[in-house]
Design a protein around this motif. Sequence first.
Motif, PDB file in Angstrom:
ATOM      1  N   GLY A 113      -5.581 -81.212  -5.725  1.00 33.00           N
ATOM      2  CA  GLY A 113      -4.425 -80.430  -5.769  1.00 33.00           C
ATOM      3  C   GLY A 113      -3.914 -79.200  -5.868  1.00 33.00           C
ATOM      4  O   GLY A 113      -3.143 -78.032  -5.946  1.00 33.00           O
ATOM      5  N   GLN A 114      -4.111 -79.209  -6.932  1.00 34.61           N
ATOM      6  CA  GLN A 114      -4.292 -77.585  -8.217  1.00 34.61           C
ATOM      7  C   GLN A 114      -4.223 -76.619  -7.603  1.00 34.61           C
ATOM      8  O   GLN A 114      -3.933 -75.743  -7.783  1.00 34.61           O
ATOM      9  CB  GLN A 114      -4.759 -78.494  -9.444  1.00 34.61           C
ATOM     10  CG  GLN A 114      -3.942 -79.376 -10.682  1.00 34.61           C
ATOM     11  CD  GLN A 114      -5.377 -78.819 -11.590  1.00 34.61           C
ATOM     12  OE1 GLN A 114      -5.790 -79.843 -11.497  1.00 34.61           O
ATOM     13  NE2 GLN A 114      -4.283 -78.796 -12.248  1.00 34.61           N
ATOM     14  N   VAL A 115      -5.554 -77.050  -6.150  1.00 34.32           N
ATOM     15  CA  VAL A 115      -5.646 -75.980  -6.291  1.00 34.32           C
ATOM     16  C   VAL A 115      -5.136 -75.178  -4.762  1.00 34.32           C
ATOM     17  O   VAL A 115      -4.702 -73.746  -4.376  1.00 34.32           O
ATOM     18  CB  VAL A 115      -7.671 -75.240  -5.344  1.00 34.32           C
ATOM     19  CG1 VAL A 115      -7.671 -74.324  -4.165  1.00 34.32           C
ATOM     20  CG2 VAL A 115      -8.415 -76.331  -5.986  1.00 34.32           C
ATOM     21  N   THR A 116      -4.476 -75.986  -4.056  1.00 33.30           N
ATOM     22  CA  THR A 116      -3.743 -75.616  -3.164  1.00 33.30           C
ATOM     23  C   THR A 116      -2.351 -75.076  -3.424  1.00 33.30           C
ATOM     24  O   THR A 116      -1.281 -73.818  -3.343  1.00 33.30           O
ATOM     25  CB  THR A 116      -2.847 -77.042  -2.326  1.00 33.30           C
ATOM     26  OG1 THR A 116      -4.088 -77.795  -1.709  1.00 33.30           O
ATOM     27  CG2 THR A 116      -1.815 -76.619  -1.381  1.00 33.30           C
ATOM     28  N   LYS A 117      -1.606 -75.594  -5.304  1.00 35.22           N
ATOM     29  CA  LYS A 117      -0.656 -75.594  -5.773  1.00 35.22           C
ATOM     30  C   LYS A 117      -1.283 -74.098  -6.385  1.00 35.22           C
ATOM     31  O   LYS A 117       0.020 -72.718  -6.283  1.00 35.22           O
ATOM     32  CB  LYS A 117       0.060 -76.414  -7.347  1.00 35.22           C
ATOM     33  CG  LYS A 117       1.051 -76.038  -7.851  1.00 35.22           C
ATOM     34  CD  LYS A 117       0.834 -76.783  -9.054  1.00 35.22           C
ATOM     35  CE  LYS A 117       0.573 -77.904  -8.547  1.00 35.22           C
ATOM     36  NZ  LYS A 117       1.598 -78.750  -9.873  1.00 35.22           N
ATOM     37  N   VAL A 118      -1.826 -73.584  -6.584  1.00 35.81           N
ATOM     38  CA  VAL A 118      -2.654 -71.987  -7.518  1.00 35.81           C
ATOM     39  C   VAL A 118      -1.915 -70.884  -6.110  1.00 35.81           C
ATOM     40  O   VAL A 118      -1.528 -69.805  -6.854  1.00 35.81           O
ATOM     41  CB  VAL A 118      -3.142 -71.761  -8.118  1.00 35.81           C
ATOM     42  CG1 VAL A 118      -2.524 -73.123  -9.320  1.00 35.81           C
ATOM     43  CG2 VAL A 118      -4.666 -72.900  -7.772  1.00 35.81           C
ATOM     44  N   TRP A 126       1.215 -70.150  -5.535  1.00 36.16           N
ATOM     45  CA  TRP A 126       1.814 -68.746  -6.261  1.00 36.16           C
ATOM     46  C   TRP A 126       1.324 -68.033  -6.248  1.00 36.16           C
ATOM     47  O   TRP A 126       2.155 -66.692  -6.786  1.00 36.16           O
ATOM     48  CB  TRP A 126       1.306 -69.763  -7.372  1.00 36.16           C
ATOM     49  CG  TRP A 126       2.256 -71.002  -8.219  1.00 36.16           C
ATOM     50  CD1 TRP A 126       3.233 -71.654  -6.910  1.00 36.16           C
ATOM     51  CD2 TRP A 126       1.741 -72.015  -8.795  1.00 36.16           C
ATOM     52  NE1 TRP A 126       3.902 -72.466  -7.725  1.00 36.16           N
ATOM     53  CE2 TRP A 126       2.627 -72.806  -8.893  1.00 36.16           C
ATOM     54  CE3 TRP A 126       0.697 -72.147 -10.165  1.00 36.16           C
ATOM     55  CZ2 TRP A 126       2.757 -74.074 -10.263  1.00 36.16           C
ATOM     56  CZ3 TRP A 126       0.694 -72.898 -10.794  1.00 36.16           C
ATOM     57  CH2 TRP A 126       1.716 -74.087 -10.863  1.00 36.16           C
ATOM     58  N   ALA A 127      -0.120 -68.355  -6.102  1.00 34.31           N
ATOM     59  CA  ALA A 127      -1.294 -66.039  -5.657  1.00 34.31           C
ATOM     60  C   ALA A 127      -0.064 -65.798  -4.708  1.00 34.31           C
ATOM     61  O   ALA A 127       0.137 -64.107  -4.847  1.00 34.31           O
ATOM     62  CB  ALA A 127      -2.115 -66.315  -5.884  1.00 34.31           C
ATOM     63  N   ARG A 128       0.576 -66.839  -3.622  1.00 37.54           N
ATOM     64  CA  ARG A 128       0.520 -65.980  -2.562  1.00 37.54           C
ATOM     65  C   ARG A 128       2.052 -65.585  -2.821  1.00 37.54           C
ATOM     66  O   ARG A 128       2.615 -63.926  -2.242  1.00 37.54           O
ATOM     67  CB  ARG A 128       0.782 -66.701  -0.709  1.00 37.54           C
ATOM     68  CG  ARG A 128       0.780 -66.186   0.274  1.00 37.54           C
ATOM     69  CD  ARG A 128       0.416 -66.537   1.376  1.00 37.54           C
ATOM     70  NE  ARG A 128      -0.791 -67.123   1.363  1.00 37.54           N
ATOM     71  CZ  ARG A 128      -1.777 -68.262   1.486  1.00 37.54           C
ATOM     72  NH1 ARG A 128      -0.868 -69.137   0.955  1.00 37.54           N
ATOM     73  NH2 ARG A 128      -3.027 -67.442   1.649  1.00 37.54           N
ATOM     74  N   GLU A 129       2.962 -65.814  -3.114  1.00 33.29           N
ATOM     75  CA  GLU A 129       4.224 -65.750  -4.075  1.00 33.29           C
ATOM     76  C   GLU A 129       4.564 -64.313  -4.748  1.00 33.29           C
ATOM     77  O   GLU A 129       5.328 -63.778  -4.505  1.00 33.29           O
ATOM     78  CB  GLU A 129       4.830 -67.256  -4.210  1.00 33.29           C
ATOM     79  CG  GLU A 129       4.937 -67.926  -3.227  1.00 33.29           C
ATOM     80  CD  GLU A 129       5.338 -69.472  -4.174  1.00 33.29           C
ATOM     81  OE1 GLU A 129       5.540 -70.378  -2.835  1.00 33.29           O
ATOM     82  OE2 GLU A 129       5.540 -69.685  -5.746  1.00 33.29           O
ATOM     83  N   VAL A 130       3.640 -64.687  -5.877  1.00 32.79           N
ATOM     84  CA  VAL A 130       3.930 -63.043  -6.461  1.00 32.79           C
ATOM     85  C   VAL A 130       3.366 -62.588  -6.061  1.00 32.79           C
ATOM     86  O   VAL A 130       3.052 -60.806  -6.742  1.00 32.79           O
ATOM     87  CB  VAL A 130       3.023 -63.574  -7.691  1.00 32.79           C
ATOM     88  CG1 VAL A 130       3.296 -64.860  -8.660  1.00 32.79           C
ATOM     89  CG2 VAL A 130       1.590 -64.054  -7.975  1.00 32.79           C
ATOM     90  N   VAL A 150     -10.557 -77.388   3.836  1.00 34.37           N
ATOM     91  CA  VAL A 150      -9.234 -77.517   3.311  1.00 34.37           C
ATOM     92  C   VAL A 150      -9.479 -75.493   2.672  1.00 34.37           C
ATOM     93  O   VAL A 150      -8.565 -75.011   2.470  1.00 34.37           O
ATOM     94  CB  VAL A 150      -9.031 -78.047   1.960  1.00 34.37           C
ATOM     95  CG1 VAL A 150      -8.309 -77.437   0.784  1.00 34.37           C
ATOM     96  CG2 VAL A 150      -8.962 -79.828   2.349  1.00 34.37           C
ATOM     97  N   ALA A 151     -10.507 -75.198   2.000  1.00 37.64           N
ATOM     98  CA  ALA A 151     -10.274 -73.695   1.919  1.00 37.64           C
ATOM     99  C   ALA A 151      -9.963 -72.897   3.141  1.00 37.64           C
ATOM    100  O   ALA A 151      -9.238 -71.635   2.012  1.00 37.64           O
ATOM    101  CB  ALA A 151     -12.018 -73.736   1.693  1.00 37.64           C
ATOM    102  N   VAL A 152     -10.266 -72.987   4.516  1.00 34.90           N
ATOM    103  CA  VAL A 152      -9.610 -72.699   4.837  1.00 34.90           C
ATOM    104  C   VAL A 152      -7.955 -72.601   5.501  1.00 34.90           C
ATOM    105  O   VAL A 152      -7.781 -71.651   5.279  1.00 34.90           O
ATOM    106  CB  VAL A 152     -10.981 -72.546   6.731  1.00 34.90           C
ATOM    107  CG1 VAL A 152      -9.968 -72.254   7.187  1.00 34.90           C
ATOM    108  CG2 VAL A 152     -12.418 -72.283   7.291  1.00 34.90           C
ATOM    109  N   ALA A 153      -8.262 -73.900   5.353  1.00 37.08           N
ATOM    110  CA  ALA A 153      -6.539 -73.118   4.953  1.00 37.08           C
ATOM    111  C   ALA A 153      -5.786 -73.068   4.571  1.00 37.08           C
ATOM    112  O   ALA A 153      -4.968 -72.966   4.683  1.00 37.08           O
ATOM    113  CB  ALA A 153      -6.458 -75.236   5.080  1.00 37.08           C
ATOM    114  N   LEU A 154      -6.362 -72.893   3.044  1.00 37.86           N
ATOM    115  CA  LEU A 154      -5.614 -72.457   1.855  1.00 37.86           C
ATOM    116  C   LEU A 154      -5.362 -71.109   2.522  1.00 37.86           C
ATOM    117  O   LEU A 154      -4.205 -70.071   2.168  1.00 37.86           O
ATOM    118  CB  LEU A 154      -6.551 -72.753   0.773  1.00 37.86           C
ATOM    119  CG  LEU A 154      -6.901 -73.506   0.128  1.00 37.86           C
ATOM    120  CD1 LEU A 154      -7.616 -73.742  -1.083  1.00 37.86           C
ATOM    121  CD2 LEU A 154      -5.768 -74.120  -0.625  1.00 37.86           C
TER     122      LEU A 154
END
Length: 393
Positions: free
Chosen positions: A163-168, A171-175, A201-205
């Motif tokens: 779940g941490q990968v989804t979160k970070v 954030w990267a996209r937001e900044v 999951v990687a593709v969905a990110l």
Amino acid sequence: MSPKPAHELSFPDSDVTDGFGAYVHIPFCQVRCGYCDFNTYTNTDFGTGASVGDYHESVLREIAQSAQRLSGHETGAGLTSIFFGGGTPTMLNASQLVAVLDALRTQFGVVDGAEVTTEVNPETVDRQALQTLKDGGFTRVSFGMQSAVSHVLATLERQHTPGQVTKVTRWAREVGLEFSVDLIYGVPGESREDWQRSLDVAVALDPGHISAYGLTIEPGTAMGRQVRRGELADTDPDEQATKYEMAEATLSAAGFSWYEVSNWAKPGKHSRHNLAYWRNTNWWGYGPGAHSHINGTRFWNMKHPGAYAQHLLADTLPVADVEHLSADEQREEDIMLGVRLADGIAIPEGAQPSVVAGLIADELIDPAAALGGRIVLTLRGRLLADTVIRALW
């Protein structure tokens, strides 16, 4: 170890007027993963200039010294790409990383639109750190995702949760940072279903870039010792080949194209710094154990962070050794590196037609490209790239 005498770090051609890349090695990690054989340390204090708090000051000294050794940079193109790797670069705080980037910019300049990347372990940053990196001039982060499956992460001794990968990445996209994710396949105990989940999951990110590396278990690592004791199964080449084919199928269907054997990207999102390595262009590597290449001269720093820092405090470059490549050695490196790229290489001068015909017959290179004078790997050829390289040498 004593550094190389200054006269031994001589460049037959030190002109970097056309620009060059910079690699910055951060040797610290919270935990040394069992499969890692990089120059990394969980000890974060090796004395003055070699601790998490002041290590960046040693890198600043090396940057200043490198500027004295390179000609043409004052009026040249500047840095074409910059990459912070490790270890875990974000063991340093974001402001320290920005300070190193500022020093590179001041000494050499950075070309318009240059790619500036740092590797990031998902558990080591928050949104503010990513914002600081973006504000300081970083354009891209490479997240060490490795897997989306908890038991695979545990085998790799990674500290983050899926779940941490989804979160970070959010954030990267937001900044406003571009981002890539790195995956590892062929981990002991990883099923094909596990690997497919990681790919999905990687593709969905929705990253611009995905790297997928087959696990190599080196003898001197903790994981290597586990294999010797029978606690873990060794890697299975056939299983890794199948998982590579799964990666190619999943990623190509999602709009990614391979541009190097282990790297896929969406249009325009390939790593320019990676390509600089594969195309054997110029770069200076900063930090303990870092390697550099300037116009056919290779050199590398001493590995120990304390020794590295002490030599820089004494105004001496911490170079452990130097290698001047002959024309034949440069040709061999061009083949070894360039064959792995999607656009391949021109058929090497002196390559026997029968060798090229054999590679076509074995379905390792593309026949149409070969008729046009180029060596381009097929999917099967990507799995057996070393075979192709040896044949062309």
